[in-house]
Design an enzyme around this catalytic site. Structure first.
Site, PDB file in Angstrom:
ATOM      1  N   ASP A 123      50.791  40.308  33.948  1.00 49.39           N
ATOM      2  CA  ASP A 123      51.493  39.167  33.380  1.00 49.39           C
ATOM      3  C   ASP A 123      52.563  39.589  32.388  1.00 49.39           C
ATOM      4  O   ASP A 123      52.663  40.753  32.014  1.00 49.39           O
ATOM      5  CB  ASP A 123      50.502  38.214  32.704  1.00 49.39           C
ATOM      6  CG  ASP A 123      49.422  38.955  31.900  1.00 49.39           C
ATOM      7  OD1 ASP A 123      49.726  40.023  31.341  1.00 49.39           O
ATOM      8  OD2 ASP A 123      48.283  38.469  31.835  1.00 49.39           O
TER       9      ASP A 123
ATOM     10  N   ASN B 127      37.707  32.410  26.998  1.00 48.90           N
ATOM     11  CA  ASN B 127      37.499  31.228  27.836  1.00 48.90           C
ATOM     12  C   ASN B 127      37.376  31.589  29.320  1.00 48.90           C
ATOM     13  O   ASN B 127      37.402  30.716  30.180  1.00 48.90           O
ATOM     14  CB  ASN B 127      38.622  30.205  27.623  1.00 48.90           C
ATOM     15  CG  ASN B 127      39.995  30.747  28.011  1.00 48.90           C
ATOM     16  OD1 ASN B 127      40.123  31.856  28.539  1.00 48.90           O
ATOM     17  ND2 ASN B 127      41.029  29.963  27.756  1.00 48.90           N
TER      18      ASN B 127
ATOM     19  N   HIS C 151      39.499  33.566  31.006  1.00 51.33           N
ATOM     20  CA  HIS C 151      40.740  33.811  31.743  1.00 51.33           C
ATOM     21  C   HIS C 151      40.870  35.280  32.126  1.00 51.33           C
ATOM     22  O   HIS C 151      40.402  36.178  31.415  1.00 51.33           O
ATOM     23  CB  HIS C 151      41.971  33.311  30.969  1.00 51.33           C
ATOM     24  CG  HIS C 151      42.380  34.134  29.788  1.00 51.33           C
ATOM     25  ND1 HIS C 151      42.339  33.664  28.502  1.00 51.33           N
ATOM     26  CD2 HIS C 151      42.870  35.399  29.694  1.00 51.33           C
ATOM     27  CE1 HIS C 151      42.787  34.581  27.665  1.00 51.33           C
ATOM     28  NE2 HIS C 151      43.109  35.654  28.374  1.00 51.33           N
TER      29      HIS C 151
ATOM     30  N   GLU D 202      44.229  30.401  33.185  1.00 54.62           N
ATOM     31  CA  GLU D 202      43.437  29.659  32.213  1.00 54.62           C
ATOM     32  C   GLU D 202      42.451  28.715  32.920  1.00 54.62           C
ATOM     33  O   GLU D 202      42.610  28.401  34.104  1.00 54.62           O
ATOM     34  CB  GLU D 202      44.369  28.845  31.315  1.00 54.62           C
ATOM     35  CG  GLU D 202      45.383  29.668  30.528  1.00 54.62           C
ATOM     36  CD  GLU D 202      44.780  30.360  29.316  1.00 54.62           C
ATOM     37  OE1 GLU D 202      43.550  30.348  29.170  1.00 54.62           O
ATOM     38  OE2 GLU D 202      45.549  30.922  28.511  1.00 54.62           O
TER      39      GLU D 202
END
Length: 241
Positions: A67, A136, A138, A143
């Site tokens: 990313d 979380n 990811h 996400e």
């Protein structure tokens, strides 16, 4: 899934680096999928040390990163391009022409994502994909969501992710709110996946991601379906399994 238990962060880093180094030795022209963030830094430090000792050769290696922030220049010290050059590319003999990251300064998100999908295909796919694990769940910047997005896409970063990244910027307002990220199919098509996790604060998500239901609300849970995943984690991160 193969779970490798490490004593602490340093041990986790060395074990993870050993797996990456083995991939390079077995296939000198391999394609590495690489990750940023604080967790992989120790593994990169080990790889650099082994290169400097003459034990590793990166000259034929290609890489694709997971990313990049959208709207941030490569020269910005918080860009992932900068991070990779600081922590790995600038310290080993990898050919910079063979290193690939999404173009964060491409304003046309459709073009940026399409170009990056083509770049991954052009190198022949990923031999070993390195992943961290967000609080979380990811992976990359995929996400929690109602779906698994297959290919490279532009994502609005979750508030928890922005908060976690705030420590790297002058203020919350300076943290990029969007990023280009590989999608789940990009990741799942990697021939091998290596996940590195450290710290008691990640214990709950390790449990949920790898021993809970497969759901896009915990994106990493999809890795339960991959045929060749290795999780390298320290005792604190594994404390709930």
């Amino acid at each position: 899934m193969n779970i490798v238990r490490a004593k602490d962060y340093q041990d986790m880093s060395k074990k993870a680096a050993g797996i990456i180094a083995s991939q390079i030795i077995m296939k000198p022209n391999c394609v590495l999928g690489l990750a940023t963030g604080s967790t992989p830094i120790g593994a990169y430090e080990n790889l650099v040390e082994w290169y400097q000792n003459g034990d590793l050769d990166f000259s034929k290696v290609s890489s694709v990163n997971l990313d990049e922030y959208r709207g941030i220049t490569r020269e910005n010290d918080q860009s992932y391009y900068y991070f990779m050059n600081k922590n790995l590319f600038g310290k080993v003999n990898i050919d910079k022409a063979n290193t690939h990251l999404p173009d964060g300064m491409e304003s046309d998100s459709d073009k940026a994502c399409s170009d990056y999908n083509k770049a991954i295909e052009a190198v022949g796919g990923i031999d070993l994909q390195l992943l961290g694990l967000g609080h979380n769940g990811h992976i990359g910047f995929n996400e929690p969501s109602e779906e698994f997005v297959p290919d490279t896409h532009c994502v609005d970063l979750a508030p928890s992710t922005i908060e976690a990244n705030k420590r790297f910027f002058a203020s919350y307002d300076d943290v990029p709110k969007q990023a280009y990220t590989m999608g789940i199919r990009n990741i799942m098509l990697a021939r091998k996946v290596l996940v590195v996790v450290s710290g008691e604060d990640k214990a709950a998500i390790v449990r949920d991601a790898f021993f809970g239901p497969i759901t896009p609300k915990v994106q990493a849970s999809v890795l339960q379906l991959h045929p060749n995943v290795t999780l390298v984690a320290d005792e604190a991160a594994l404390s709930l399994i």
